[in-house]
Design a protein around this motif. Structure first.
Motif, short mmCIF file in Angstrom:
data_model
loop_
_atom_site.label_atom_id
_atom_site.label_comp_id
_atom_site.label_asym_id
_atom_site.label_seq_id
_atom_site.Cartn_x
_atom_site.Cartn_y
_atom_site.Cartn_z
N VAL A 71 3.23 3.10 4.10
CA VAL A 71 2.67 2.22 5.13
C VAL A 71 1.15 2.18 5.04
O VAL A 71 0.53 1.11 5.13
CB VAL A 71 3.12 2.68 6.53
N GLN A 72 0.53 3.35 4.86
CA GLN A 72 -0.92 3.40 4.73
C GLN A 72 -1.40 2.62 3.51
O GLN A 72 -2.37 1.86 3.58
CB GLN A 72 -1.40 4.85 4.63
N VAL A 73 -0.70 2.80 2.39
CA VAL A 73 -1.08 2.10 1.15
C VAL A 73 -0.88 0.60 1.31
O VAL A 73 -1.73 -0.20 0.89
CB VAL A 73 -0.28 2.65 -0.04
N ALA A 74 0.22 0.19 1.91
CA ALA A 74 0.48 -1.23 2.12
C ALA A 74 -0.62 -1.86 2.98
O ALA A 74 -1.07 -2.98 2.73
CB ALA A 74 1.85 -1.42 2.77
N ARG A 75 -1.06 -1.12 4.00
CA ARG A 75 -2.10 -1.63 4.89
C ARG A 75 -3.43 -1.81 4.14
O ARG A 75 -4.11 -2.83 4.28
CB ARG A 75 -2.28 -0.68 6.07
N VAL A 76 -3.78 -0.81 3.31
CA VAL A 76 -5.03 -0.90 2.54
C VAL A 76 -4.95 -2.01 1.50
O VAL A 76 -5.91 -2.77 1.31
CB VAL A 76 -5.34 0.45 1.87
N CYS A 77 -3.81 -2.12 0.83
CA CYS A 77 -3.64 -3.18 -0.18
C CYS A 77 -3.77 -4.56 0.46
O CYS A 77 -4.34 -5.48 -0.14
CB CYS A 77 -2.29 -3.04 -0.87
N SER A 78 -3.24 -4.71 1.65
CA SER A 78 -3.34 -5.98 2.36
C SER A 78 -4.80 -6.32 2.64
O SER A 78 -5.25 -7.46 2.45
CB SER A 78 -2.55 -5.92 3.67
N LYS A 79 -5.58 -5.34 3.08
CA LYS A 79 -7.01 -5.56 3.35
C LYS A 79 -7.75 -5.91 2.06
O LYS A 79 -8.60 -6.82 2.04
CB LYS A 79 -7.62 -4.31 3.97
N MET A 80 -7.44 -5.20 0.97
CA MET A 80 -8.10 -5.47 -0.30
C MET A 80 -7.75 -6.86 -0.82
O MET A 80 -8.59 -7.56 -1.40
CB MET A 80 -7.69 -4.41 -1.34
N GLN A 81 -6.50 -7.27 -0.63
CA GLN A 81 -6.09 -8.58 -1.09
C GLN A 81 -6.79 -9.68 -0.30
O GLN A 81 -7.25 -10.68 -0.87
CB GLN A 81 -4.57 -8.73 -0.98
N LYS A 82 -6.91 -9.52 1.00
CA LYS A 82 -7.61 -10.50 1.83
C LYS A 82 -9.09 -10.58 1.46
O LYS A 82 -9.70 -11.64 1.59
CB LYS A 82 -7.46 -10.14 3.31
N ALA A 83 -9.63 -9.46 1.00
CA ALA A 83 -11.04 -9.43 0.60
C ALA A 83 -11.25 -9.94 -0.82
O ALA A 83 -12.39 -10.00 -1.31
CB ALA A 83 -11.60 -8.01 0.73
N GLY A 84 -10.16 -10.30 -1.51
CA GLY A 84 -10.27 -10.82 -2.87
C GLY A 84 -10.51 -9.77 -3.92
O GLY A 84 -10.94 -10.08 -5.04
N ILE A 85 -10.21 -8.52 -3.61
CA ILE A 85 -10.44 -7.42 -4.55
C ILE A 85 -9.26 -7.23 -5.49
O ILE A 85 -9.43 -6.96 -6.68
CB ILE A 85 -10.73 -6.11 -3.79
N ILE A 86 -8.06 -7.37 -4.96
CA ILE A 86 -6.85 -7.19 -5.74
C ILE A 86 -5.87 -8.32 -5.43
O ILE A 86 -6.05 -9.07 -4.47
CB ILE A 86 -6.16 -5.84 -5.45
N ARG A 87 -4.84 -8.44 -6.26
CA ARG A 87 -3.70 -9.30 -5.96
C ARG A 87 -2.44 -8.50 -6.24
O ARG A 87 -2.28 -7.96 -7.34
CB ARG A 87 -3.71 -10.57 -6.81
N THR A 88 -1.60 -8.35 -5.24
CA THR A 88 -0.39 -7.55 -5.41
C THR A 88 0.76 -8.41 -5.91
O THR A 88 0.89 -9.58 -5.54
CB THR A 88 0.01 -6.89 -4.08
N HIS A 89 1.56 -7.81 -6.78
CA HIS A 89 2.78 -8.41 -7.30
C HIS A 89 3.89 -7.38 -7.13
O HIS A 89 3.63 -6.24 -6.77
CB HIS A 89 2.63 -8.78 -8.78
N ARG A 90 5.09 -7.78 -7.40
CA ARG A 90 6.20 -6.84 -7.30
C ARG A 90 6.07 -5.75 -8.36
O ARG A 90 6.17 -6.01 -9.55
CB ARG A 90 7.54 -7.56 -7.46
N GLY A 91 5.81 -4.52 -7.93
CA GLY A 91 5.73 -3.39 -8.85
C GLY A 91 4.43 -3.28 -9.62
O GLY A 91 4.33 -2.46 -10.54
N LYS A 92 3.42 -4.09 -9.27
CA LYS A 92 2.15 -4.00 -9.99
C LYS A 92 1.03 -4.60 -9.16
O LYS A 92 1.26 -5.36 -8.21
CB LYS A 92 2.24 -4.68 -11.35
N VAL A 93 -0.20 -4.26 -9.54
CA VAL A 93 -1.39 -4.71 -8.83
C VAL A 93 -2.40 -5.23 -9.85
O VAL A 93 -2.65 -4.60 -10.88
CB VAL A 93 -2.04 -3.58 -8.00
N GLU A 94 -2.97 -6.38 -9.56
CA GLU A 94 -4.00 -6.97 -10.42
C GLU A 94 -5.36 -6.72 -9.78
O GLU A 94 -5.57 -6.99 -8.60
CB GLU A 94 -3.74 -8.47 -10.55
#
Length: 248
Positions: free
Chosen positions: A209-232
């Motif tokens: 849950v913590q990781v999902a929350r941080v990934c969501s923030k990073m994605q909204k900030a344009g830092i990463i893009r999440t995919h199924r089983g991987k992160v860009e």
């Protein structure tokens, strides 16, 4: 007995690497995925040790609290290194691919392992005892030196992990982990952090849950893009700032 020609070729390659930036001792990067560090000695090991042994995916090569009898030189496949607690929580520490040694807890052969090492795909490996490693070191000082450097690289990872885990903020730990993973051969080849959020949580000692929350923030900030089983990773400069705590 070792063949003179292959020994000379091995020595020439090893000396050439010492003069260039590709030599493992010259690399300052911490590695989460070990792959190819001992490739120059592959033929030397095959010529001077027992036959390779196949292991199916899911084989535990070394279990925490048990004394391992051997280390393994990986020829093919991949293993993961982890710890677990009584509740079944798994703490992922790293991966080993071909042309590396795993089960380093077995170097002495008399002390119980601290971590568990398990194959995550079919593996072919050469089992080695401490006596084998001593004999190989006498035959090839270059191998002995590169083995010492390899053990040092694994120690660097453990030191990095200990330092990163001292940081209370999950976002900082995750950003540091992404920066670490981007130096791996897997990332250089694919351009992705090939890990699920469950595995990321295990790697940074956090809940999914913590990781999902941080990934969501990073994605909204344009830092990463999440995919199924991987992160860009899209913006490594901002990711570095995030790791320093200056971009949030």
């Amino acid at each position: 007995m070792i063949q003179k020609e292959s020994f000379c070729a091995c020595r020439i390659r090893s000396e050439a690497q010492r003069e260039g930036v590709l030599f493992m001792a010259a690399s300052a990067a911490v590695k989460f995925i070990f792959a190819g560090e001992l490739a120059v000695h592959r033929q030397f090991i095959l010529e001077n040790c027992g036959p390779p042994v196949p292991f199916p995916a899911g084989t535990v090569l070394s279990r925490a609290a048990e004394v391992p009898a051997r280390v393994y030189y990986l020829l093919e496949g991949m293993t993961k290194v982890y710890t677990s607690n009584t509740d079944g929580y798994i703490r992922l520490l790293g991966y080993h691919r071909a042309d590396t040694l795993c089960v380093l807890d077995g170097l002495r052969g008399v002390m119980p392992s601290v971590v568990t090492i398990e194959t995550i795909m079919p593996v072919r490996a050469v089992p080695l005892t401490s006596e084998d490693l001593c004999r190989l070191g006498k035959l090839s000082p270059e191998f002995a030196l590169d083995l010492a450097f390899f053990v040092g690289d694994t120690l660097r990872l453990m030191c990095f992990d200990a330092e990163n885990q001292s940081i209370g903020d999950v976002g900082t730990r995750l950003a540091n982990f992404f920066l670490l993973y981007r130096t791996s051969p897997d990332y250089q080849r694919s351009g992705f952090v090939a890990m699920s959020q469950d595995n990321l949580a295990s790697a940074v000692n956090a809940s999914r849950v913590q990781v999902a929350r941080v990934c969501s923030k990073m994605q909204k900030a344009g830092i990463i893009r999440t995919h199924r089983g991987k992160v860009e990773l899209l913006n490594e400069k901002t990711l570095e700032q995030w790791a320093e705590g200056s971009a949030r």
